[in-house]
Design a protein around this motif. Sequence first.
Motif, PDB file in Angstrom:
ATOM      1  N   MET A   1       4.843   8.894  -2.162  1.00 49.49           N
ATOM      2  CA  MET A   1       4.738   7.494  -2.499  1.00 49.49           C
ATOM      3  C   MET A   1       3.611   6.872  -1.661  1.00 49.49           C
ATOM      4  O   MET A   1       3.486   7.154  -0.479  1.00 49.49           O
ATOM      5  CB  MET A   1       6.097   6.851  -2.195  1.00 49.49           C
ATOM      6  N   GLN A   2       2.821   6.060  -2.319  1.00 47.96           N
ATOM      7  CA  GLN A   2       1.739   5.370  -1.612  1.00 47.96           C
ATOM      8  C   GLN A   2       2.330   4.280  -0.722  1.00 47.96           C
ATOM      9  O   GLN A   2       3.234   3.556  -1.127  1.00 47.96           O
ATOM     10  CB  GLN A   2       0.780   4.744  -2.628  1.00 47.96           C
ATOM     11  N   ARG A   3       1.804   4.189   0.505  1.00 47.15           N
ATOM     12  CA  ARG A   3       2.274   3.174   1.455  1.00 47.15           C
ATOM     13  C   ARG A   3       1.144   2.214   1.809  1.00 47.15           C
ATOM     14  O   ARG A   3      -0.029   2.510   1.621  1.00 47.15           O
ATOM     15  CB  ARG A   3       2.773   3.841   2.729  1.00 47.15           C
ATOM     16  N   GLU A   4       1.534   1.073   2.397  1.00 44.75           N
ATOM     17  CA  GLU A   4       0.557   0.099   2.870  1.00 44.75           C
ATOM     18  C   GLU A   4      -0.169   0.636   4.092  1.00 44.75           C
ATOM     19  O   GLU A   4       0.390   1.404   4.871  1.00 44.75           O
ATOM     20  CB  GLU A   4       1.259  -1.207   3.266  1.00 44.75           C
ATOM     21  N   ILE A   5      -1.403   0.175   4.284  1.00 43.49           N
ATOM     22  CA  ILE A   5      -2.204   0.582   5.434  1.00 43.49           C
ATOM     23  C   ILE A   5      -1.862  -0.296   6.634  1.00 43.49           C
ATOM     24  O   ILE A   5      -1.882  -1.524   6.546  1.00 43.49           O
ATOM     25  CB  ILE A   5      -3.719   0.490   5.116  1.00 43.49           C
ATOM     26  N   MET A   6      -1.546   0.356   7.750  1.00 47.05           N
ATOM     27  CA  MET A   6      -1.215  -0.331   8.999  1.00 47.05           C
ATOM     28  C   MET A   6      -2.511  -0.820   9.653  1.00 47.05           C
ATOM     29  O   MET A   6      -3.471  -0.051   9.774  1.00 47.05           O
ATOM     30  CB  MET A   6      -0.493   0.639   9.938  1.00 47.05           C
ATOM     31  N   THR A   7      -2.523  -2.077  10.091  1.00 45.28           N
ATOM     32  CA  THR A   7      -3.699  -2.623  10.762  1.00 45.28           C
ATOM     33  C   THR A   7      -3.382  -3.178  12.151  1.00 45.28           C
ATOM     34  O   THR A   7      -4.274  -3.683  12.822  1.00 45.28           O
ATOM     35  CB  THR A   7      -4.342  -3.741   9.911  1.00 45.28           C
TER      36      THR A   7
END
Length: 141
Positions: free
Chosen positions: A1-7
Amino acid sequence: MQREIMTSIPFLSQPSAEALNTPEDLAVAQDLKDTLDAHRNGCVGMAANMIGVSKSIIAFVDEDFGGRIFVMFNPTITAKDGAYDASEGCLSLKGERRTVRFQRIEVSYADRKFRERHATFTGFTAQIIQHEIDHCEGIII
């Protein structure tokens, strides 16, 4: 599953924990591959902390093998030579930053079946791996 990019810089600055041969860590590796694949137009490598999981897992595109995405668990650079200056970008950070990379590296790691491996990488693939291992170590360039 694609996840959000941590910034979050504080999160990305923390060294990652060792990955284990568990269903949870194998699922993280798959999510990492899926997320990298979704960002392939502007990204060639990712570490698990870039998707919010502080585990020592990296994924990278290896053009020498037809653009296949490889996954490494607990990668460690054991030898390096041929230092050069590089400028790199990152999905988790804005802009580019200068750093020193090595033309040739040797890496010990575990594969998806948690078999111990040792391999040599050169050129751009070596640069990608170095960047992602830096992420695992909490190093932000």
